[in-house]
Design an enzyme around this catalytic site. Structure first.
Site, short mmCIF file in Angstrom:
data_model
loop_
_atom_site.label_atom_id
_atom_site.label_comp_id
_atom_site.label_asym_id
_atom_site.label_seq_id
_atom_site.Cartn_x
_atom_site.Cartn_y
_atom_site.Cartn_z
N LYS A 73 0.84 -1.21 0.00
CA LYS A 73 0.00 0.00 0.00
C LYS A 73 0.87 1.26 0.00
CE LYS A 73 -1.95 -0.96 3.96
NZ LYS A 73 -1.27 -2.23 4.26
N ARG B 219 11.96 -5.76 4.66
CA ARG B 219 11.67 -4.32 4.54
C ARG B 219 12.61 -3.51 5.43
NH1 ARG B 219 5.83 -1.95 5.40
NH2 ARG B 219 5.93 -3.12 7.33
N ARG C 158 -9.41 1.31 8.46
CA ARG C 158 -8.97 -0.05 8.76
C ARG C 158 -10.04 -0.83 9.51
NH1 ARG C 158 -3.38 0.60 8.74
NH2 ARG C 158 -2.27 -1.35 8.97
N ARG D 151 11.34 -2.10 11.09
CA ARG D 151 10.29 -1.60 11.99
C ARG D 151 10.07 -2.56 13.15
NH1 ARG D 151 5.33 0.11 8.17
NH2 ARG D 151 4.24 -1.11 9.74
N ARG E 110 -0.57 -9.20 13.08
CA ARG E 110 -1.13 -8.14 12.23
C ARG E 110 -1.99 -8.74 11.12
NH1 ARG E 110 4.17 -5.20 10.64
NH2 ARG E 110 2.84 -3.96 9.26
P1 AP5 Z 1 4.92 -1.64 1.85
O1 AP5 Z 1 4.62 -0.77 0.68
O2 AP5 Z 1 5.71 -1.06 2.98
O3 AP5 Z 1 3.57 -2.33 2.36
P2 AP5 Z 1 2.34 -1.76 3.18
O4 AP5 Z 1 1.12 -2.35 2.60
O5 AP5 Z 1 2.41 -0.27 3.28
O6 AP5 Z 1 2.64 -2.45 4.56
P3 AP5 Z 1 2.60 -1.87 6.04
O7 AP5 Z 1 3.31 -2.86 6.90
O8 AP5 Z 1 3.05 -0.45 6.08
O9 AP5 Z 1 1.12 -1.95 6.30
P4 AP5 Z 1 0.44 -1.95 7.62
O10 AP5 Z 1 -0.93 -1.78 7.12
O11 AP5 Z 1 0.62 -3.10 8.51
O12 AP5 Z 1 1.22 -0.78 8.41
P5 AP5 Z 1 0.83 0.72 8.76
O13 AP5 Z 1 2.04 1.51 8.81
O14 AP5 Z 1 -0.31 1.17 7.94
O15 AP5 Z 1 5.65 -2.96 1.29
C1 AP5 Z 1 6.10 -3.98 2.18
C2 AP5 Z 1 7.50 -4.47 1.74
O16 AP5 Z 1 7.38 -5.13 0.49
C3 AP5 Z 1 8.51 -3.34 1.52
O17 AP5 Z 1 9.79 -3.79 1.89
C4 AP5 Z 1 8.42 -3.06 0.03
O18 AP5 Z 1 9.63 -2.52 -0.45
C5 AP5 Z 1 8.15 -4.47 -0.54
N1 AP5 Z 1 7.30 -4.44 -1.74
C6 AP5 Z 1 6.27 -3.60 -2.01
N2 AP5 Z 1 5.71 -3.90 -3.20
C7 AP5 Z 1 6.39 -4.99 -3.67
C8 AP5 Z 1 6.27 -5.79 -4.86
N3 AP5 Z 1 5.32 -5.54 -5.79
N4 AP5 Z 1 7.14 -6.83 -4.98
C9 AP5 Z 1 8.09 -7.09 -4.05
N5 AP5 Z 1 8.24 -6.37 -2.91
C10 AP5 Z 1 7.41 -5.33 -2.73
O19 AP5 Z 1 0.28 0.51 10.25
C11 AP5 Z 1 1.13 0.09 11.30
C12 AP5 Z 1 0.35 0.02 12.59
O20 AP5 Z 1 -0.17 1.33 12.91
C13 AP5 Z 1 -0.87 -0.90 12.58
O21 AP5 Z 1 -0.54 -2.23 12.84
C14 AP5 Z 1 -1.73 -0.24 13.67
O22 AP5 Z 1 -1.28 -0.61 14.94
C15 AP5 Z 1 -1.46 1.24 13.48
N6 AP5 Z 1 -2.44 1.88 12.57
C16 AP5 Z 1 -2.17 2.48 11.37
N7 AP5 Z 1 -3.29 2.94 10.80
C17 AP5 Z 1 -4.31 2.62 11.65
C18 AP5 Z 1 -5.72 2.81 11.61
N8 AP5 Z 1 -6.32 3.42 10.57
N9 AP5 Z 1 -6.45 2.34 12.65
C19 AP5 Z 1 -5.88 1.73 13.68
N10 AP5 Z 1 -4.55 1.50 13.79
C20 AP5 Z 1 -3.77 1.95 12.78
MG MG Z 2 2.78 1.08 4.85
#
Ligand code: AP5
Ligand code: MG
Length: 213
Positions: free
Chosen positions: A13, A127, A88, A160, A171
């Site tokens: 994402k 990552r 989410r 992270r 997660r």
């Molecule tokens: P990346 O692009 O980083 O993936 P992502 O979908 O953004 O994954 P996240 O881990 O950031 O998602 P998340 O939803 O768990 O975390 P968030 O920060 O939102 O890609 C992942 C890896 O793969 C990278 O190394 C990238 O380079 C690689 N990659 C990407 N595309 C690729 C491809 N096509 N091929 C190969 N490799 C590839 O949330 C973190 C925490 O914050 C949550 O757990 C929660 O506690 C809290 N939080 C955030 N938002 C909310 C909310 N709205 N409500 C409640 N809690 C929340």
């Molecule tokens: Mg992300």
């Protein structure tokens, strides 16, 4: 254009949202990045959020919703935005919907980046993230020019805290239980578009750009 990126943790994402933001000149808003910036700066919000994030749990809606609504009310969001990691939960989606409806507005596209669980754990352990500017790399797939250093801002890259395999499993469980229902929610609204997130990141982006036009 108002876009939501849906998908499991690690689906890509953030990677795709950054490219969308650049191409369409709209801000990229990641609630995860906002929380991580607050943790880094030692704010009260950051300390509260960290407790949940380190366990792989969602930060409570009360904390999350206000931050997001304040952010999208800012001047630079007038022409649209791409949301990454919000909503989410169904209640979060409903609050966003109501806030937009009050302005006579609505989400244009909810893009679901579809990646099966088997691929996720592997992606997360490779990552590396920049906590200063939010850039994301992968040691194998998308390496930085200089190992351990952010291409964009020169700050050190880190694994992270919530990317440890055990936390990633939690997660994923939370995702299936609380976030996956949003796929139906946006399908019913007629704005859901699904792309195959297992392709090379450039091909994923091409698929998304073809949808957004
Ligand atoms: P990346 O692009 O980083 O993936 P992502 O979908 O953004 O994954 P996240 O881990 O950031 O998602 P998340 O939803 O768990 O975390 P968030 O920060 O939102 O890609 C992942 C890896 O793969 C990278 O190394 C990238 O380079 C690689 N990659 C990407 N595309 C690729 C491809 N096509 N091929 C190969 N490799 C590839 O949330 C973190 C925490 O914050 C949550 O757990 C929660 O506690 C809290 N939080 C955030 N938002 C909310 C909310 N709205 N409500 C409640 N809690 C929340
Ligand atoms: Mg992300």
């Amino acid at each position: 254009m108002k876009i939501i990126m849906l998908g499991a943790p690690g689906a890509g994402k953030g990677t795709q949202a950054k490219m969308v933001a650049e191409k369409y000149h709209i801000p990229h808003i990641s609630t995860g990045d906002i929380f991580r910036a607050n943790i880094k700066n030692g704010t009260k919000l950051g300390m509260e959020a960290k407790e949940y994030m380190d366990k792989g749990l969602l930060v409570p809606d009360e904390l999350t919703v206000k931050i997001l609504l304040d952010r999208v009310a800012q001047e630079d969001c007038q022409g649209g935005y791409v949301l990454d990691g919000f909503p989410r939960t169904i209640p979060q989606a409903e609050v966003l919907d109501r806030a937009l409806a009050e302005l006579g507005d609505a989400i244009d596209y909810a893009v679901n980046v579809d990646v099966p669980d088997e691929n996720i754990v592997n992606r997360m352990s490779g990552r590396r993230a920049c906590l200063s500017c939010g850039a994301t790399y992968h040691m194998v797939h998308i390496p930085p020019k200089k190992e351990g250093v952010c291409d964009t801002c020169g700050q050190p890259l880190v694994l992270r805290d919530d990317d440890k395999p055990e936390t990633v499993k939690n997660r994923l469980g939370v995702y299936h239980e609380q976030t996956q229902p949003l796929i139906d929610f946006y399908e019913k609204k007629g704005v859901l578009k699904t792309v195959d997130g297992t392709q090379d990141m450039k091909d994923v982006f091409q698929a998304i750009a073809a949808i957004l036009g």
